[in-house]
Each structure stands twice: as C-alpha cells, then as structure tokens.
Motif scaffolding. Structure first.
Motif, PDB file in Angstrom:
ATOM      1  N   LEU A  45     -49.367  12.584  56.810  1.00 21.31           N
ATOM      2  CA  LEU A  45     -50.604  13.369  56.890  1.00 21.31           C
ATOM      3  C   LEU A  45     -51.734  12.542  57.471  1.00 21.31           C
ATOM      4  O   LEU A  45     -52.445  12.989  58.384  1.00 21.31           O
ATOM      5  N   GLN A  61     -48.403  17.893  60.573  1.00 19.51           N
ATOM      6  CA  GLN A  61     -49.408  17.560  59.550  1.00 19.51           C
ATOM      7  C   GLN A  61     -50.787  17.352  60.175  1.00 19.51           C
ATOM      8  O   GLN A  61     -51.816  17.627  59.550  1.00 19.51           O
ATOM      9  N   LYS A  65     -47.466  20.320  53.375  1.00 16.95           N
ATOM     10  CA  LYS A  65     -46.129  20.008  53.889  1.00 16.95           C
ATOM     11  C   LYS A  65     -45.498  21.119  54.717  1.00 16.95           C
ATOM     12  O   LYS A  65     -44.631  20.853  55.558  1.00 16.95           O
TER      13      LYS A  65
END
Length: 314
Positions: free
Chosen positions: A183, A156, A52
C-alpha cells in the motif's frame, strides 16, 4: 539475476481504469488533532473491509483465460485473503487461501463466506509461501502474493490517486500502515510530491528499520505479540523496499496502547470502525511522532473482532 521490476505512476493510473467498477471510492474525512488540520482516508469502508480488494482485483483482471480456469492461490492473515476471495468470486475464479491458524475468526469466516477454500498453517513454524507454492504447483494455479507483485502494488496505489482527486492536490505527507509495504509503495508511486511515512507496530518495524539501514532488515526472532495481525510480515520484499527507499520514505513505530487509543479516537470522533493494523498510522499522528499539518492518514482496514472492538472503545 532477474532484471529489476520497472513500475511507475502510469501503472497505477492504468490500474485505476481497470478496476474502476470493482472498488469503492472511499471517503476522505477532514479531521483535527490538537489544532492540526489533516484528513483520514477511510479504506476501512472499502468492500471487504480493507484496501486489499484494489490490488487483488487488478491482479486477477490481468489473468489469461487459461490461468483463470486453473484458479489462484494466495496467502494472508485475512485482509488480502478476503480481497482475493471477493475478486475471484466476482470473476468466477476458484481461490484457495493459506491463512495462519491464529488469524481473527472474523477474517477466516469472511474469507470462507466469499467462497474461497482455506488452508490453515502455523505462522511461527511453517512458511506460507512454501505452502502456497506447493498448492499452486499441484493445481497449476497462479500465486497471488499480498504485496510482492507489481500488479498488486499498482492496484493499491489507486488509494493515492483518490486522495489527490478528493483533496484537489497532493498533501504534504501521507502516513500509511505497513506490513509488506504494498500500500505504501503504491501510494508513493501515485503521489510523488508527498512525503511518505510508514507506520508499524513496535517489534514489527522492519520496513522502517530497513529504510534507515539502506538494506532489508527482517523482523527479529521471537517478535512481541501484537493485535495488528494485518501487519505481521516477517520480511518486506525487494520490490516494495527499493521503491520506498528511492522515494526517501521513513518509518515510525507505535505501541499497542497507542494503537488502542487511535481505535477509540476514530470511533468517538468520527464513528469509524478501524482494526488495530489499520489504526497504526493514526496512532502516529495522535502520539505526535510526525507533523500532522496537511497530512493524510490512511485507515487501511476495519475488520476487527466485535468483542475486541467493544473492549477497546468501551
């Protein structure tokens, strides 16, 4: 109607340059599961314990001076909270994080230790988005979503660029834990040659169901309890769904028992500490749900309560 967001691999490449000094290049560990050669992308070893920090750093690096002075507000069960808090502290930006009251104490404590103000809420009866929006309006702060933001997705996606650089090529497939899909979406942009498989806990497989249905399907009412707190997202975003759908991604769910087995395997075979939500992609491979040959499995986080981890691996 707002125009659709245009986001491509070039945005991920730009993000990699922008945040190069902010994040670690995490290990790509070769592994074997029943004779199948694969690799583990250990984002559990990232600063803050998860991937993150990448998206948070990319978003905050693009704030104007006036925006930075007014601070940021984010909402998260823990990993995004810590990523935003760490990035904000480094850049001298005030951060307020809206977190569920049932988030693991480790994640709440880690977020507070990074200097953020924490506002707790009930994830089943209150809207974190509404609370964050009200705080941002009151303070003139910028909301930093956990996945529904192009800069977050691009940040990401730098995980995918690292995979290709470390492996020397794109793998056949990349299996990725999925909550809101930021992601998986970023990696899909970064690695257009690879098949993308999203992994989710049973009862929370809304991205996989959405991809199969061709439209967004929210998590059903009264979902089952799960230790995968990082993946408890009730509805994915148009941004992440659209990109994953267009890339032909698919989804697989795993049980709580299969997740626990993956946590144990990662520890015993490779000495890696992985949290439940970070272990779902590995659980997919260990359960034989997809072909493991030439696959990369993303271990997305390692922020797990010490007592829970000890019970799981013991």
């Amino acid at each position: 109607m707002d125009a659709p967001v245009k986001l491509g691999r070039s945005d991920v490449v730009e993000a990699a340059t922008r945040i190069r000094a902010d994040v670690l290049a995490t290990p790509l560990v070769e592994a074997d599961i029943e004779g199948r050669r694969l690799w583990l992308k250990a984002e559990c070893a990232q600063t803050g314990g998860s991937f993150k920090l990448r998206g948070a750093s990319n978003r905050l690096r693009q704030l104007t001076a006036a925006e930075a002075a007014r601070g940021v507000v984010a909402f998260s069960s823990g990993n995004h909270a810590q990523g935003v808090a760490i990035a904000a502290r480094r850049m001298g930006i005030a951060a307020t994080i809206v977190m569920p009251a049932d988030a693991p104490a480790l994640k709440i404590d880690g977020t507070r230790a990074a200097g953020a103000e924490i506002v707790l809420y009930d994830r089943m009866t209150e809207s974190r988005e509404a609370i964050a929006a009200a705080l941002a309006d009151e303070r003139g702060a910028v909301v930093v979503p956990s996945f529904d933001d192009p800069a977050i997705v691009a940040g990401q996606g730098t995980v995918g660029l690292e995979i290709v650089a470390q492996l020397g090529r794109a793998p056949a497939r990349i299996v990725v834990p999925c909550g809101g899909g930021g992601l998986a979406t970023g990696i899909a942009l970064a690695c257009p040659e690879a098949e993308i498989v999203v992994a989710e806990p049973e009862g929370w497989g809304d991205m996989g169901e959405s991809l199969a249905a061709g439209r967004i399907v929210p998590v059903r009412a009264d979902p089952p309890p799960t230790r995968c707190d990082a993946l408890m997202t009730m509805r994915v975003a148009d941004l992440t769904f659209d990109i994953l759908r267009d890339r032909g991604a698919s989804g697989v769910t795993v049980s709580e028992g299969e997740v626990a087995a993956a946590i144990r395997w990662a520890w015993r075979e490779h000495g890696l500490t992985v949290e439940p939500g970070g272990a779902v992609a590995l659980a997919v491979l260990l359960a034989g749900r997809v072909d493991g040959d030439d696959s990369v499995v993303v271990l997305s986080g390692g922020n797990v309560d010490a007592a829970l981890f000890a019970r799981t691996v013991g």
